[in-house]
Design a protein around this motif. Sequence first.
Motif, PDB file in Angstrom:
ATOM      1  N   SER A 166       0.836  -1.206   0.000  1.00  0.00           N
ATOM      2  CA  SER A 166       0.000   0.000   0.000  1.00  0.00           C
ATOM      3  C   SER A 166       0.870   1.255   0.000  1.00  0.00           C
ATOM      4  O   SER A 166       2.091   1.180   0.183  1.00  0.00           O
ATOM      5  CB  SER A 166      -0.895   0.018   1.238  1.00  0.00           C
ATOM      6  N   SER A 167       0.221   2.389  -0.163  1.00  0.00           N
ATOM      7  CA  SER A 167       0.948   3.665  -0.117  1.00  0.00           C
ATOM      8  C   SER A 167       1.508   3.926   1.283  1.00  0.00           C
ATOM      9  O   SER A 167       2.403   4.737   1.457  1.00  0.00           O
ATOM     10  CB  SER A 167       0.044   4.818  -0.555  1.00  0.00           C
ATOM     11  N   GLU A 168       0.988   3.219   2.285  1.00  0.00           N
ATOM     12  CA  GLU A 168       1.510   3.338   3.659  1.00  0.00           C
ATOM     13  C   GLU A 168       2.635   2.331   3.907  1.00  0.00           C
ATOM     14  O   GLU A 168       3.048   2.131   5.039  1.00  0.00           O
ATOM     15  CB  GLU A 168       0.385   3.115   4.684  1.00  0.00           C
ATOM     16  N   HIS A 169       3.082   1.645   2.846  1.00  0.00           N
ATOM     17  CA  HIS A 169       4.193   0.699   2.902  1.00  0.00           C
ATOM     18  C   HIS A 169       3.878  -0.546   3.729  1.00  0.00           C
ATOM     19  O   HIS A 169       4.762  -1.083   4.398  1.00  0.00           O
ATOM     20  CB  HIS A 169       5.476   1.372   3.402  1.00  0.00           C
ATOM     21  N   THR A 170       2.639  -0.990   3.677  1.00  0.00           N
ATOM     22  CA  THR A 170       2.271  -2.242   4.322  1.00  0.00           C
ATOM     23  C   THR A 170       1.833  -3.232   3.244  1.00  0.00           C
ATOM     24  O   THR A 170       1.277  -2.837   2.222  1.00  0.00           O
ATOM     25  CB  THR A 170       1.129  -2.052   5.333  1.00  0.00           C
ATOM     26  N   ILE A 171       2.100  -4.494   3.489  1.00  0.00           N
ATOM     27  CA  ILE A 171       1.694  -5.534   2.534  1.00  0.00           C
ATOM     28  C   ILE A 171       0.194  -5.746   2.698  1.00  0.00           C
ATOM     29  O   ILE A 171      -0.293  -6.023   3.801  1.00  0.00           O
ATOM     30  CB  ILE A 171       2.469  -6.844   2.775  1.00  0.00           C
ATOM     31  N   THR A 172      -0.529  -5.592   1.610  1.00  0.00           N
ATOM     32  CA  THR A 172      -1.983  -5.725   1.662  1.00  0.00           C
ATOM     33  C   THR A 172      -2.484  -7.022   1.049  1.00  0.00           C
ATOM     34  O   THR A 172      -3.607  -7.437   1.319  1.00  0.00           O
ATOM     35  CB  THR A 172      -2.665  -4.543   0.934  1.00  0.00           C
ATOM     36  N   HIS A 173      -1.668  -7.660   0.223  1.00  0.00           N
ATOM     37  CA  HIS A 173      -2.092  -8.899  -0.430  1.00  0.00           C
ATOM     38  C   HIS A 173      -0.862  -9.649  -0.931  1.00  0.00           C
ATOM     39  O   HIS A 173       0.120  -9.035  -1.328  1.00  0.00           O
ATOM     40  CB  HIS A 173      -3.029  -8.566  -1.608  1.00  0.00           C
ATOM     41  N   TRP A 174      -0.920 -10.974  -0.880  1.00  0.00           N
ATOM     42  CA  TRP A 174       0.145 -11.792  -1.439  1.00  0.00           C
ATOM     43  C   TRP A 174      -0.470 -13.060  -2.007  1.00  0.00           C
ATOM     44  O   TRP A 174      -1.582 -13.437  -1.665  1.00  0.00           O
ATOM     45  CB  TRP A 174       1.209 -12.118  -0.396  1.00  0.00           C
TER      46      TRP A 174
END
Length: 182
Positions: A166-174
């Motif tokens: 995400s734009s917040e630098h968190t992984i949102t999907h893998w």
Amino acid sequence: PLHDSKGAIIGAVVTVQDITERKQAEDALQEERNKFQAIVDSLEYGLSTQDRDYTIIYQNKVLRDIFGDQLGEKCYRAYEFRDEICDGCPVQQVWADGEPHTLESKLVGPSGEMVFLEITANPVRDARGKIVACLEIARDITERKSAEEKLARIVDGSTIPTFVISSEHTITHWNTALESLT
């Protein structure tokens, strides 16, 4: 009225007060209200204000066009067609702690379509700092959510280990290819 010694009206006393300044101030205030209303109605976001009982005390044109005039209705009935306060209600959180809160919500619109909204609630304070209402801004994020779902399907279909940040630098999907590595 002025009366003679027998009680007959023989005239009247008239007082005159110059109200020019007051009328000018009223006109200026109305002009500012009109400007404010034009600005709020031109927003592409839904905007409403609720009191402590979750009663809608203001809604802009966007919300009136979608849901009709809902002044005096409970927000959860008018917008979510519920009989009680919504789970995770950001307005309820504002009343609890006085801070702004945001929530993503998925709901069925009045015409039956699925709509995703980002709802941000902010306290409205009087001159003494007391919260007197809650301003709620609803931004339609349906297109963004649709794009995220398409991206997730692409990632899921790949055999190459892949993830989305995400734009917040968190992984949102893998995907499962990445999952098998970790």
